[in-house]
Design an enzyme around this catalytic site. Sequence first.
Site, PDB file in Angstrom:
ATOM      1  N   HIS A 240       3.016  -6.858   4.468  1.00  0.00           N
ATOM      2  CA  HIS A 240       1.641  -6.450   4.775  1.00  0.00           C
ATOM      3  C   HIS A 240       1.294  -6.787   6.218  1.00  0.00           C
ATOM      4  O   HIS A 240       2.040  -7.490   6.904  1.00  0.00           O
ATOM      5  CB  HIS A 240       0.642  -7.204   3.873  1.00  0.00           C
ATOM      6  CG  HIS A 240       0.645  -6.751   2.453  1.00  0.00           C
ATOM      7  ND1 HIS A 240      -0.277  -5.880   1.938  1.00  0.00           N
ATOM      8  CD2 HIS A 240       1.493  -7.060   1.436  1.00  0.00           C
ATOM      9  CE1 HIS A 240      -0.016  -5.662   0.654  1.00  0.00           C
ATOM     10  NE2 HIS A 240       1.052  -6.373   0.323  1.00  0.00           N
TER      11      HIS A 240
ATOM     12  N   HIS B 102       0.832  -1.208   0.000  1.00  0.00           N
ATOM     13  CA  HIS B 102       0.000   0.000   0.000  1.00  0.00           C
ATOM     14  C   HIS B 102       0.873   1.267   0.000  1.00  0.00           C
ATOM     15  O   HIS B 102       2.069   1.209  -0.290  1.00  0.00           O
ATOM     16  CB  HIS B 102      -1.008  -0.031   1.156  1.00  0.00           C
ATOM     17  CG  HIS B 102      -1.701  -1.358   1.279  1.00  0.00           C
ATOM     18  ND1 HIS B 102      -2.703  -1.759   0.428  1.00  0.00           N
ATOM     19  CD2 HIS B 102      -1.477  -2.418   2.113  1.00  0.00           C
ATOM     20  CE1 HIS B 102      -3.083  -2.990   0.758  1.00  0.00           C
ATOM     21  NE2 HIS B 102      -2.354  -3.414   1.772  1.00  0.00           N
TER      22      HIS B 102
ATOM     23  N   GLU C 197       1.896 -11.512   5.763  1.00  0.00           N
ATOM     24  CA  GLU C 197       0.938 -10.795   6.608  1.00  0.00           C
ATOM     25  C   GLU C 197       1.450 -10.961   8.031  1.00  0.00           C
ATOM     26  O   GLU C 197       1.355 -12.040   8.614  1.00  0.00           O
ATOM     27  CB  GLU C 197      -0.464 -11.402   6.470  1.00  0.00           C
ATOM     28  CG  GLU C 197      -1.051 -11.309   5.078  1.00  0.00           C
ATOM     29  CD  GLU C 197      -1.610  -9.918   4.759  1.00  0.00           C
ATOM     30  OE1 GLU C 197      -1.603  -9.043   5.652  1.00  0.00           O
ATOM     31  OE2 GLU C 197      -2.045  -9.729   3.616  1.00  0.00           O
TER      32      GLU C 197
ATOM     33  N   GLU D  12      -1.696   0.596   8.018  1.00  0.00           N
ATOM     34  CA  GLU D  12      -0.909  -0.523   7.505  1.00  0.00           C
ATOM     35  C   GLU D  12       0.244  -0.017   6.645  1.00  0.00           C
ATOM     36  O   GLU D  12       1.360  -0.556   6.695  1.00  0.00           O
ATOM     37  CB  GLU D  12      -1.785  -1.468   6.684  1.00  0.00           C
ATOM     38  CG  GLU D  12      -1.015  -2.668   6.151  1.00  0.00           C
ATOM     39  CD  GLU D  12      -1.813  -3.519   5.176  1.00  0.00           C
ATOM     40  OE1 GLU D  12      -3.014  -3.250   4.980  1.00  0.00           O
ATOM     41  OE2 GLU D  12      -1.220  -4.457   4.597  1.00  0.00           O
TER      42      GLU D  12
HETATM   43 ZN    ZN Z   1      -2.099  -5.217   2.846  1.00  0.00          ZN
END
Ligand code: ZN
Length: 327
Positions: free
Chosen positions: A209, A117, A291, A154
């Site tokens: 992430h 992102h 993640e 994030e």
């Molecule tokens: Zn993400």
Amino acid sequence: MRYDDSPPPPESASSISPDRRWFMRRSALTIAAASLVPAALAAWVLTQALTGSGHDRPPPPAAAPLPASHATGLDGKPNTAAGATPTAAGRSGTASSAQPPAGSPPAGRTVVVDPGHNTGNFDHTAEIDREVDIGTNRKECDTTGTTTNSGYMEADFTMDVSRRLRTLLEAKGLKVVFTHETDRAWGPCIDERARIGNEAKADAVVSVHADGVSEGNRGYHVILPAEVKGGKADTAKIVEPSRRLGERIASNFARTTGSSPANYLGGGTGLVIRDDLGGLNLSTRPKVFIECGNMRDSKDAAQLTNPQWRQKAAQGIADGIVGFLGG
Ligand code: ZN
């Protein structure tokens, strides 16, 4: 249910804080979700029955007034069709079964780090909603990513871990390339993120992430590319090395952070295979996503917002990459 289908807030994006925008968008989504409950419920139940998976999935429409925020997803809208097949990747055992790599010493080799992102995505929803070709499908350019309940983004988390990771990798003599840093107001799009790794001829690529699912869902997972072929996507050559890379990262991440594999997908292996992520489908280099935890769980969030914990996270990812490269 797609997070990015939510109508934009009526106020000027630049006049309100990212946190405020977040909650406005979430509220809009909640309203949209409520209006679609009957159809979405049926689809969701079917999806869950088929996949039992997490990250990018649509939220349980009836039970989740605050939808899985990461909704949002890694790299585009959730694909609720049969093509979305996140799968527990436990066939060859758990993450700790990584095989010793055969390869040259890591010094001088290239690692592309992809901070998930971009904090500017919240201000550029029109741009990031534009669909791009991921070979097997079309998906949105990028997404906003999630936040903790207190508003830690994030995108800030991924950039911080990525910078710590770069320092550790460079100390090992590796060349590190970022997909973005301070050079752009939004994005890059998922196809460009993959292209940067390809054009750098990266020996390993990791996309950093954190997830955004409901409270009580905890732990890390590493996402491995499925074998896909379509358009510009052909992952046949990267499936196996990406698995080795992912297993290395997962086991080292568990060791350095003390975190457990995700308790909500992956069957407790900490490994998940996905065929719907453009950043993986378009890669020609060994690549995984990690993640690191669930930003919407209070216990995980306490870790994710802690700089010392982020250093441990970066160390685990770095050790996994170096191990994969033969160091
Ligand atoms: Zn993400």
